[in-house]
Design an enzyme around this catalytic site. Structure first.
Site, short mmCIF file in Angstrom:
data_model
loop_
_atom_site.label_atom_id
_atom_site.label_comp_id
_atom_site.label_asym_id
_atom_site.label_seq_id
_atom_site.Cartn_x
_atom_site.Cartn_y
_atom_site.Cartn_z
N GLU A 184 0.84 -1.20 0.00
CA GLU A 184 0.00 0.00 0.00
C GLU A 184 0.87 1.25 0.00
OE1 GLU A 184 -2.17 3.45 1.63
OE2 GLU A 184 -0.44 2.46 2.49
N HIS A 225 4.46 7.00 9.83
CA HIS A 225 5.66 6.91 8.98
C HIS A 225 6.95 7.34 9.67
CE1 HIS A 225 2.93 7.30 5.12
NE2 HIS A 225 2.60 6.29 5.90
ZN LIG Z 1 -1.37 2.77 6.01
#
Ligand SMILES: [Zn+2]
Length: 455
Positions: free
Chosen positions: A324, A422
Site C-alpha cells: 500500500e 511513517h
Molecule cells: Zn497505512
C-alpha cells in the site's frame, strides 16, 4: 390504550434494533475484550519482524507469519496471492547540513529520504534553499528563482481540522507531487516539512511520485522543529546553503504476496465481505499503527467469528494487502483477480487509520447502502462507535469500487495518528490493547451484520 401503545413501541423497537442483534454484538465485544489475540499478534509482527517495506525480507517474514496465524484458526481457506512489488531501499543514513550559518555555524537537520526517491550520489549536493508554502507558489517564482536550488516546502497541516486526515490531505501534495513539480522549474532537490500535526524531532517519510518526462531529483522529509528553525534562518540569511546526501534507490520489482484467509458463507457463499489492512509498512519504525493494527484486527475478525461458533451466511474474507505504501500493487492485483474470477464483493472494510479507539465507519457507496448501514448505528453506539456516515473507504479496497463494492473505512480517533505516522516511533508501545481490540470488535460486528442482513 396507553399499555397497547407502549407494547407497540416495545415490539417495534425490538424489530428496529433487533434484540438478538444487540446480544450478538455484545458477545463479539466481550470475546474481543476478554480473549482477544490481536495485541499479542501485533507484538510479534512489530518486535519479532519489525518494519516491513515491500520487497524486504521482513515483508516476506510477515507474509509467512500471518499465513501461519490464519492457518491456526482452521479457516475454510488460507492462501497467498502472488504480486510483483517495487523494491525501494533507503540506503545509508541521510545527511542534511546547513553550511556556515552566520548566526549558528554548521547545523544538522533531522531528515529522511522520501519513499521511491533517488539518492544524491556519493558526493552529495550543496545548494541554496528557497522556501515555498505551496506547489502553486512555484509558478509565481518561476524558473529564474528556482533553477539550481533546493526547494523547501513548508506548509504545515491545518491545525483547525478536527479530523486530522483532512489536515493531512490538505498538505500531502507537497510530499507526493512536490519533487516533480519543483523539478519542472530546475530545482535540484526537495526538502518537505514532515506531514504531522505536532512539532517534533522525527522526520516522517512517505511516498513521492515522480512524473514521467520530468527529471527525477532527490527528496527528503525534515522534522517539523527543524523545518521551523530552517524557515527562521532563511528569513535573515536567505543565501545560506545546505549540503544534502542520500543514497536511496529503486531496485528491480520482486515477487511478494497478499495473504488471504476466509470463512465461507453458509447461505450465500458467493457474496464476499472483505476485511483488511496492509501488511507492508515503512522501514523506519515497526509499522504498528500503520498498518500492523489493521492486519491483526482483520485476522481477529475471523478468530472471533470462529470462537463464537458463528456460521456467517455470506463469505467473510480477511486480506493482508501488500505494498500500500509505495505502489498499491497488492490492492490493485486483488481487484484485478476478483474481476477475472467474477467474484462479487458486496463490501470491503479496511482498517488503515491506526489502532486507536474506534469512533465509527466512513462509507463510500450508494445512498441506499449508506442508509442500510447507518440504520445499525444504535447497535454499535454503546461501544463508542457512533460516527457512521458517508465518507472514508481505504486505499487497498479502493480498486474494488469499479466493481460496485461498498467501501467502508474504520474511523478511529484521529488526534494522535500523525504523531507516529511513517516514523521511527510507530512502534508496538504506542498501541493500547483495549483500543486495538475495540477496533477489531467493531469490524467484526459490522462484517457480521452485513453478512446476516445483506447489503
Ligand atoms: Zn497505512
Amino acid at each position: 390504550m396507553k399499555k397497547v401503545f407502549a407494547c407497540l413501541i416495545l415490539i417495534t423497537s425490538f424489530q428496529v434494533f433487533g434484540q438478538t442483534d444487540s446480544i450478538l454484538v455484545r458477545k463479539i465485544f466481550n470475546e474481543a475484550l476478554s480473549n482477544g489475540k490481536s495485541y499479542e499478534n501485533l507484538e510479534y509482527l512489530c518486535k519479532k519482524i519489525g518494519g516491513r517495506l515491500s520487497g524486504s525480507p521482513q515483508s516476506l517474514a510477515a507474509v509467512e507469519y500471518t499465513k501461519k496465524l490464519m492457518e491456526s484458526l482452521k479457516l475454510d481457506t488460507v492462501y497467498l496471492q502472488p504480486v510483483m512489488v517495487p523494491q525501494w531501499i533507503r540506503g545509508k543514513k541521510e545527511i542534511a547540513r546547513v553550511l556556515k550559518s552566520r548566526k549558528h555555524g554548521a547545523l544538522n537537520l533531522r531528515i529522511c529520504a522520501l519513499g521511491n526517491t533517488i539518492g544524491t550520489g556519493e558526493p552529495g549536493i550543496t545548494a541554496e534553499v528557497i522556501e515555498v508554502k505551496s506547489i502553486a507558489e512555484l509558478a509565481q517564482l518561476g524558473k529564474e528563482k528556482i533553477n539550481g536550488k533546493i526547494v523547501f516546502f513548508n506548509r504545515p497541516l491545518d491545525p483547525t481540522k478536527i479530523n486530522t486526515f483532512q489536515a493531512y490531505s490538505g498538505a500531502v501534495d507537497q510530499r507526493s507531487s512536490g519533487p516533480s513539480e519543483a523539478a519542472k522549474y530546475g530545482a535540484i532537490a526537495v526538502i518537505v516539512r514532515s506531514m504531522t500535526t505536532r512539532l517534533d524531532i522525527y522526520p516522517h517519510t512517505g511516498g513521492a511520485r515522480y512524473l514521467a518526462n520530468v527529471p527525477k531529483i532527490p527528496a527528503v522529509a525534515v522534522a517539523t522543529i527543524d523545518a521551523e528553525m530552517l524557515s527562521g534562518l532563511l528569513k535573515t540569511e536567505p543565501d545560506l546553503k545546505i549540503f544534502l546526501k542520500t543514497s536511496s534507490e529503486m531496485l528491480q520489482d520482486v515477487l511478494s504476496y497478499n495473504v488471504i484467509g476466509e470463512i465461507r458463507g453458509t447461505e450465500k457463499p458467493d457474496e464476499i465481505i472483505v476485511v483488511g489492512g496492509h501488511l507492508d509498512s515503512w522501514d523506519q519504525g515497526e509499522g504498528a499503527h500503520d498498518d500492523g493494527a489493521g492486519c491483526v484486527q482483520s485476522i481477529e475478525v475471523l478468530r472471533i467469528i470462529k470462537s463464537l461458533g458463528i456460521k456467517p451466511k455470506r463469505t467473510i474474507r480477511a486480506v493482508m494487502f501488500m505494498n500500500e505504501e509505495n505502489g498499491l500493487r497488492g490492492g490493485t492485483k486483488y481487484a484485478e483477480i476478483a474481476q477475472n474470477k467474477k467474484e462479487v464483493h458486496i463490501a470491503g472494510i479496511e482498517s488503515d487509520a491506526g489502532g486507536f479507539s474506534p469512533r465509527g465507519f466512513g462509507i463510500d457507496g450508494s445512498d441506499e447502502k449508506i442508509a442500510k448501514i447507518t440504520s445499525w448505528k444504535s447497535l454499535l453506539a454503546p461501544y463508542g462507535v457512533y460516527d457512521i456516515a458517508r465518507g472514508g473507504g481505504g486505499a487497498d479496497i479502493g480498486p474494488l469500487k469499479s466493481q460496485g463494492t461498498t467501501l467502508i473505512g474504520l474511523l478511529p480517533d484521529s488526534q494522535r495518528y500523525f504523531d507516529y505516522h511513517h516514523t521511527s516511533i510507530d512502534t508496538f508501545e504506542q498501541v493500547n490493547k483495549r483500543e486495538l481490540e475495540l477496533g477489531g470488535a467493531a469490524m467484526t460486528a459490522l462484517a457480521i451484520l452485513i453478512s446476516e442482513k445483506g447489503l
